[in-house]
Structures are given as C-alpha cells and as structure tokens.
Design a protein around this motif. Sequence first.
Motif, PDB file in Angstrom:
ATOM      1  N   THR A 107      -1.955 -13.133 -13.806  1.00 18.53           N
ATOM      2  CA  THR A 107      -1.021 -12.062 -13.440  1.00 18.53           C
ATOM      3  C   THR A 107      -0.879 -11.984 -11.921  1.00 18.53           C
ATOM      4  O   THR A 107      -1.686 -12.552 -11.177  1.00 18.53           O
ATOM      5  CB  THR A 107      -1.524 -10.696 -13.964  1.00 18.53           C
ATOM      6  N   ASP A 108       0.118 -11.246 -11.482  1.00 19.26           N
ATOM      7  CA  ASP A 108       0.304 -11.035 -10.044  1.00 19.26           C
ATOM      8  C   ASP A 108      -0.868 -10.283  -9.443  1.00 19.26           C
ATOM      9  O   ASP A 108      -1.271 -10.536  -8.309  1.00 19.26           O
ATOM     10  CB  ASP A 108       1.601 -10.265  -9.781  1.00 19.26           C
ATOM     11  N   ASP A 109      -1.423  -9.343 -10.189  1.00 20.85           N
ATOM     12  CA  ASP A 109      -2.569  -8.586  -9.683  1.00 20.85           C
ATOM     13  C   ASP A 109      -3.767  -9.501  -9.432  1.00 20.85           C
ATOM     14  O   ASP A 109      -4.492  -9.332  -8.445  1.00 20.85           O
ATOM     15  CB  ASP A 109      -2.964  -7.485 -10.681  1.00 20.85           C
ATOM     16  N   GLU A 110      -3.981 -10.484 -10.318  1.00 17.61           N
ATOM     17  CA  GLU A 110      -5.094 -11.416 -10.113  1.00 17.61           C
ATOM     18  C   GLU A 110      -4.852 -12.285  -8.887  1.00 17.61           C
ATOM     19  O   GLU A 110      -5.788 -12.581  -8.133  1.00 17.61           O
ATOM     20  CB  GLU A 110      -5.291 -12.285 -11.354  1.00 17.61           C
ATOM     21  N   VAL A 111      -3.601 -12.665  -8.647  1.00 22.71           N
ATOM     22  CA  VAL A 111      -3.279 -13.457  -7.462  1.00 22.71           C
ATOM     23  C   VAL A 111      -3.553 -12.632  -6.213  1.00 22.71           C
ATOM     24  O   VAL A 111      -4.181 -13.109  -5.259  1.00 22.71           O
ATOM     25  CB  VAL A 111      -1.806 -13.929  -7.488  1.00 22.71           C
ATOM     26  N   LEU A 112      -3.083 -11.418  -6.195  1.00 22.90           N
ATOM     27  CA  LEU A 112      -3.298 -10.562  -5.027  1.00 22.90           C
ATOM     28  C   LEU A 112      -4.773 -10.283  -4.808  1.00 22.90           C
ATOM     29  O   LEU A 112      -5.249 -10.254  -3.669  1.00 22.90           O
ATOM     30  CB  LEU A 112      -2.514  -9.255  -5.199  1.00 22.90           C
ATOM     31  N   ALA A 113      -5.535 -10.098  -5.878  1.00 19.62           N
ATOM     32  CA  ALA A 113      -6.973  -9.857  -5.746  1.00 19.62           C
ATOM     33  C   ALA A 113      -7.664 -11.088  -5.154  1.00 19.62           C
ATOM     34  O   ALA A 113      -8.544 -10.964  -4.296  1.00 19.62           O
ATOM     35  CB  ALA A 113      -7.574  -9.513  -7.096  1.00 19.62           C
ATOM     36  N   LYS A 114      -7.275 -12.267  -5.584  1.00 19.32           N
ATOM     37  CA  LYS A 114      -7.868 -13.474  -5.010  1.00 19.32           C
ATOM     38  C   LYS A 114      -7.517 -13.624  -3.536  1.00 19.32           C
ATOM     39  O   LYS A 114      -8.349 -14.003  -2.722  1.00 19.32           O
ATOM     40  CB  LYS A 114      -7.387 -14.716  -5.778  1.00 19.32           C
ATOM     41  N   LEU A 115      -6.279 -13.312  -3.188  1.00 21.37           N
ATOM     42  CA  LEU A 115      -5.877 -13.401  -1.795  1.00 21.37           C
ATOM     43  C   LEU A 115      -6.627 -12.378  -0.941  1.00 21.37           C
ATOM     44  O   LEU A 115      -7.046 -12.677   0.179  1.00 21.37           O
ATOM     45  CB  LEU A 115      -4.372 -13.198  -1.666  1.00 21.37           C
ATOM     46  N   ARG A 116      -6.818 -11.190  -1.487  1.00 21.57           N
ATOM     47  CA  ARG A 116      -7.555 -10.155  -0.741  1.00 21.57           C
ATOM     48  C   ARG A 116      -9.017 -10.565  -0.552  1.00 21.57           C
ATOM     49  O   ARG A 116      -9.595 -10.316   0.496  1.00 21.57           O
ATOM     50  CB  ARG A 116      -7.524  -8.818  -1.509  1.00 21.57           C
ATOM     51  N   ASP A 117      -9.592 -11.195  -1.564  1.00 25.75           N
ATOM     52  CA  ASP A 117     -10.998 -11.579  -1.489  1.00 25.75           C
ATOM     53  C   ASP A 117     -11.201 -12.872  -0.711  1.00 25.75           C
ATOM     54  O   ASP A 117     -12.330 -13.265  -0.439  1.00 25.75           O
ATOM     55  CB  ASP A 117     -11.592 -11.742  -2.894  1.00 25.75           C
ATOM     56  N   GLY A 118     -10.120 -13.563  -0.370  1.00 22.86           N
ATOM     57  CA  GLY A 118     -10.226 -14.807   0.373  1.00 22.86           C
ATOM     58  C   GLY A 118     -10.670 -15.990  -0.483  1.00 22.86           C
ATOM     59  O   GLY A 118     -11.207 -16.954   0.025  1.00 22.86           O
ATOM     60  N   LYS A 119     -10.459 -15.889  -1.777  1.00 24.51           N
ATOM     61  CA  LYS A 119     -10.916 -16.946  -2.686  1.00 24.51           C
ATOM     62  C   LYS A 119      -9.795 -17.908  -3.090  1.00 24.51           C
ATOM     63  O   LYS A 119     -10.044 -18.858  -3.795  1.00 24.51           O
ATOM     64  CB  LYS A 119     -11.508 -16.341  -3.964  1.00 24.51           C
ATOM     65  N   GLU A 120      -8.610 -17.683  -2.647  1.00 26.10           N
ATOM     66  CA  GLU A 120      -7.482 -18.561  -3.042  1.00 26.10           C
ATOM     67  C   GLU A 120      -7.667 -19.930  -2.418  1.00 26.10           C
ATOM     68  O   GLU A 120      -7.997 -20.056  -1.239  1.00 26.10           O
ATOM     69  CB  GLU A 120      -6.154 -17.948  -2.589  1.00 26.10           C
ATOM     70  N   GLY A 121      -7.460 -20.958  -3.200  1.00 28.33           N
ATOM     71  CA  GLY A 121      -7.570 -22.314  -2.716  1.00 28.33           C
ATOM     72  C   GLY A 121      -8.975 -22.872  -2.777  1.00 28.33           C
ATOM     73  O   GLY A 121      -9.231 -23.961  -2.303  1.00 28.33           O
ATOM     74  N   GLN A 122      -9.900 -22.167  -3.356  1.00 32.42           N
ATOM     75  CA  GLN A 122     -11.290 -22.658  -3.443  1.00 32.42           C
ATOM     76  C   GLN A 122     -11.604 -23.133  -4.824  1.00 32.42           C
ATOM     77  O   GLN A 122     -11.080 -22.776  -5.785  1.00 32.42           O
ATOM     78  CB  GLN A 122     -12.272 -21.576  -3.047  1.00 32.42           C
TER      79      GLN A 122
END
Length: 77
Positions: free
Chosen positions: A62-77
């Motif tokens: 979901t979009d919320d999960e994407v935003l949560a990952k971006l906020r936590d700095g975990k995107e792309g890992q």
Amino acid sequence: MYVYAGLGVATIAALTLFGWVLYRAGRNAARVLSEQQNVTEANAQNATMARMNEASASAPQTDDEVLAKLRDGKEGQ
C-alpha cells in the motif's frame, strides 16, 4: 561352399548388429544431452521465478507502507 556362405551370413549379421548398437548409442547420447539442456533451462526458470516471488513478497502493498519505509529510511535495502 557352405562354409563360405555361412561366414558371409555371419559377417553380414555381425555388421548389422554393430550398426544397430552404434545407432542406439547415438540416440541415447542425444537424449541425455537433450535432458541436460532441459534441466539447465528449468533451473534458470526456477531461479527467475524465485527472484520474482521474493520481490513480490517483500514489496510494499500500500501507499502507507511505502511512506513508512521512506520515513524509516529502509527503502532500497
């Protein structure tokens, strides 16, 4: 005379048997090579499907999960 005829028939039979054995050996070798190629292709397809399944399973849904990952700095890992 009969000895020579018998030897001729035996020679022809031996050559025929030898040719048949070589023919069967060639067919079996071709079948083994074909099966090895099929196994190689199947392994490549299985590896691709495993990567696709892993990407699908770990992707945010979901979009919320994407935003949560971006906020936590975990995107792309």
